[in-house]
Motif scaffolding. Structure first.
Motif, PDB file in Angstrom:
ATOM      1  N   TRP A 166       0.757  -1.166  -0.006  1.00  0.00           N
ATOM      2  CA  TRP A 166      -0.126  -0.051  -0.010  1.00  0.00           C
ATOM      3  C   TRP A 166       0.823   1.348  -0.205  1.00  0.00           C
ATOM      4  O   TRP A 166       1.769   1.309   0.758  1.00  0.00           O
ATOM      5  CB  TRP A 166      -0.875   0.071   1.272  1.00  0.00           C
ATOM      6  CG  TRP A 166      -1.653   1.279   1.482  1.00  0.00           C
ATOM      7  CD1 TRP A 166      -1.313   2.438   2.026  1.00  0.00           C
ATOM      8  CD2 TRP A 166      -3.024   1.508   0.528  1.00  0.00           C
ATOM      9  NE1 TRP A 166      -2.638   3.280   1.729  1.00  0.00           N
ATOM     10  CE2 TRP A 166      -3.443   2.650   0.900  1.00  0.00           C
ATOM     11  CE3 TRP A 166      -3.688   0.721  -0.411  1.00  0.00           C
ATOM     12  CZ2 TRP A 166      -4.564   3.612   0.532  1.00  0.00           C
ATOM     13  CZ3 TRP A 166      -5.011   1.353  -0.763  1.00  0.00           C
ATOM     14  CH2 TRP A 166      -5.324   2.591  -0.310  1.00  0.00           C
ATOM     15  N   ASN A 167       0.422   2.289  -0.675  1.00  0.00           N
ATOM     16  CA  ASN A 167       1.187   3.445  -0.857  1.00  0.00           C
ATOM     17  C   ASN A 167       0.055   4.564  -0.618  1.00  0.00           C
ATOM     18  O   ASN A 167      -1.101   4.382  -1.244  1.00  0.00           O
ATOM     19  CB  ASN A 167       1.743   3.795  -2.166  1.00  0.00           C
ATOM     20  CG  ASN A 167       2.363   5.058  -2.454  1.00  0.00           C
ATOM     21  OD1 ASN A 167       1.883   6.084  -2.399  1.00  0.00           O
ATOM     22  ND2 ASN A 167       3.847   4.948  -2.556  1.00  0.00           N
ATOM     23  N   THR A 168       0.233   5.526   0.253  1.00  0.00           N
ATOM     24  CA  THR A 168      -0.765   6.271   0.589  1.00  0.00           C
ATOM     25  C   THR A 168      -1.132   7.427  -0.517  1.00  0.00           C
ATOM     26  O   THR A 168      -2.316   8.014  -0.473  1.00  0.00           O
ATOM     27  CB  THR A 168      -0.016   7.530   1.792  1.00  0.00           C
ATOM     28  OG1 THR A 168       1.062   8.106   1.268  1.00  0.00           O
ATOM     29  CG2 THR A 168       0.154   6.524   3.010  1.00  0.00           C
ATOM     30  N   ASP A 418      -4.776   0.602   5.122  1.00  0.00           N
ATOM     31  CA  ASP A 418      -3.973   1.875   5.386  1.00  0.00           C
ATOM     32  C   ASP A 418      -3.714   1.899   6.703  1.00  0.00           C
ATOM     33  O   ASP A 418      -3.299   3.043   7.000  1.00  0.00           O
ATOM     34  CB  ASP A 418      -4.997   3.164   4.765  1.00  0.00           C
ATOM     35  CG  ASP A 418      -6.303   3.020   5.528  1.00  0.00           C
ATOM     36  OD1 ASP A 418      -6.733   2.325   6.338  1.00  0.00           O
ATOM     37  OD2 ASP A 418      -7.094   4.085   5.198  1.00  0.00           O
ATOM     38  N   ASP A 420      -4.817   2.233   9.473  1.00  0.00           N
ATOM     39  CA  ASP A 420      -5.710   3.163  10.547  1.00  0.00           C
ATOM     40  C   ASP A 420      -6.388   2.485  11.451  1.00  0.00           C
ATOM     41  O   ASP A 420      -7.266   2.995  12.200  1.00  0.00           O
ATOM     42  CB  ASP A 420      -6.218   4.265   9.689  1.00  0.00           C
ATOM     43  CG  ASP A 420      -7.176   3.738   8.944  1.00  0.00           C
ATOM     44  OD1 ASP A 420      -7.490   2.411   9.053  1.00  0.00           O
ATOM     45  OD2 ASP A 420      -8.036   4.517   8.199  1.00  0.00           O
ATOM     46  N   ARG A 442     -11.868   2.799   0.912  1.00  0.00           N
ATOM     47  CA  ARG A 442     -11.564   2.857   2.444  1.00  0.00           C
ATOM     48  C   ARG A 442     -12.788   3.295   3.506  1.00  0.00           C
ATOM     49  O   ARG A 442     -13.590   4.109   3.102  1.00  0.00           O
ATOM     50  CB  ARG A 442     -10.524   3.979   2.664  1.00  0.00           C
ATOM     51  CG  ARG A 442      -9.399   3.736   1.685  1.00  0.00           C
ATOM     52  CD  ARG A 442      -8.422   5.259   1.666  1.00  0.00           C
ATOM     53  NE  ARG A 442      -7.902   5.341   3.072  1.00  0.00           N
ATOM     54  CZ  ARG A 442      -7.184   6.718   3.084  1.00  0.00           C
ATOM     55  NH1 ARG A 442      -6.733   7.187   2.221  1.00  0.00           N
ATOM     56  NH2 ARG A 442      -6.833   6.968   4.423  1.00  0.00           N
TER      57      ARG A 442
END
Length: 446
Positions: A166-168, A418, A420, A442
């Motif tokens: 995963w890349n933001t 992500d 979180d 998301r």
């Protein structure tokens, strides 16, 4: 002659200087508990440097000084956090916190004021999609090196498992993917700690029905070919066991549990759908199997998975998802039945049908706390959408949807993409030949 006398002259001067010079005594060292606040001391005895509990951020109490000349604040009190609604506070801990009536949860802030930042009107937001020329069904997992979630994809056309981190900004990125290629043909995979060492491994079922384990060693993986399986075997999930986690598959009248050392086969004649969850409330994973003609749910408690008494069902489910939907401490059930998702209450002797939600072309159903309010919700796919039915209590559920597009779905994965700490969703579609598109949504709960 002069140079010979020079040492004597210097000695004379040194001795004379020693006789006439006066040396002042060194200054006294700072001493704790002498009643004087010296450098490095916060206080000394009754001397508190004009500080009080209030000046140090508390509301009341008595500030004292310790034997180490540091402040002792144990008698200072702060009303916020004492579990009582004091004047000027709107909440304290869980007291006074209203239920979020939309999606998400309210909390009490450090200032004892309501923090409604996580009480939302929208459950999901779309994230960047992943498109690959050669893809397949996928799951979400934080495999080693840990810290960055991955999309773990079985790629039959390339005889490998591929990991997309995963890349933001970009989402799951194909530019830096890792390829686990062992000349096998995996058609589906799940992730779990199969060795009990705290790191996630990958279990796969091949096109032949045989099982493999890709065991993590540091940041690399090694292949362990496992015995067992049969043509058409399907992976259904992971259960927790004392020695680690077990991947679960079923087919050919049996349920298979996979760990790094091998495969165990539990005969279940006429096994239909299989679900995994803690049905016996002992912290370990159990297997739930639709048995016979589909009118009975058999519980196989972990870790031994010995046959238990069955619970009656009224229809034939294709997917099972256990969870405590009514908060009474036992596991209820959400299940896909035809083009519907049905909810069943566990009465102890049977599963009583409570609610039905329309879910055309439903592929997945899960019971978990999506909005992080402490109560499990129901997630499923319906048509071109992913759906969360938020649990409002007393068998009342509010609907939230997010479109992911049309197409032939290969897999639906739920996991934290992500990092979180809330569950997100990735739906992988076939887009022709071996190409795939993975739509990511998301969760906005955090």
């Amino acid at each position: 002659m002069f140079f010979r006398a020079l040492p004597l002259l210097l000695l004379f001067l040194a001795c004379r200087d020693g006789l006439t010079r006066r040396t002042d005594p060194p200054p006294p060292m700072p001493m704790c508990n002498d009643g004087k606040i010296d450098d490095g001391e916060e206080c000394d005895g009754s001397a508190l440097a004009d500080q009080t509990c209030r000046s140090l951020g508390f509301e009341a109490g008595q500030l004292t000084c310790g034997m180490d000349c540091r402040f002792v604040k144990t008698l200072c009190t702060k009303r916020c956090g004492n579990g009582v609604l004091d004047p000027g506070e709107t909440c304290d801990g869980t007291l006074g916190v209203p239920v979020c009536t939309s999606y998400g949860s309210n909390r009490c802030g450090d200032d004892c004021k309501i923090d409604a930042a996580n009480c939302l009107s929208q459950a999901f937001e779309p994230a960047p999609e992943l498109t690959v020329t050669n893809g397949g069904p996928a799951v979400i997992a934080d495999v080693p090196p840990s810290g960055v979630p991955d999309l773990v994809m079985a790629v039959p056309s390339r005889n490998r498992v591929e990991l997309f981190s995963w890349n933001t900004v970009q989402g799951f990125s194909g530019a830096t993917s890792r390829k686990l290629s062992f000349q096998r043909t995996p058609i589906a995979c799940v992730a779990g700690d199969l060795t009990g060492d705290g790191a996630l491994d990958v279990a796969a079922v091949n096109d032949t029905g045989a099982f493999d384990a890709y065991v993590a060693t540091g940041s690399t993986f090694g292949l362990r070919e496992l015995d067992g399986g049969c043509a058409g075997a399907q992976l259904v999930g992971v259960v927790r066991a004392p020695q680690g986690e077990l991947a679960v598959a079923f087919g050919c009248g049996a349920v298979f549990t996979l760990e790094a050392a091998g495969v165990r086969r539990v005969p279940v004649p006429d096994a239909g759908a299989v679900g995994v969850g803690d049905f016996t409330r002992d912290g370990l994973g159990d297997l739930l199997v639709v048995d016979g003609a589909g009118d009975q749910l058999t519980v196989l408690p972990g870790p031994g998975f010995e046959r238990d008494a069955g619970l009656l069902l009224g229809a034939l489910p294709s997917r099972l998802a256990p969870g405590d939907l009514d908060g009474d401490g036992d596991a209820d059930l959400a299940a896909i039945v035809g083009n519907d998702v049905k909810l069943y209450e566990n009465t102890g002797t049977a599963l009583a049908e409570k609610l039905t939600f329309a879910a055309p072309r439903a592929l997945a159903v899960e019971v978990r706390d999506f909005d992080l309010d402490g109560v499990v919700d129901v997630f499923f796919t319906a048509g071109d959408d992913v759906v969360v039915r938020r649990n409002r209590g007393q068998w009342a559920f509010a609907e939230f949807r997010q479109a992911v597009g049309a197409g032939a779905r290969l897999s639906v994965a739920v996991g934290d993409v992500d990092a979180d700490q809330d569950p997100d969703v990735a739906v992988t579609f076939s887009t022709g030949a071996d190409a795939t598109r993975t739509a990511v949504v998301r969760n906005r709960a955090r």
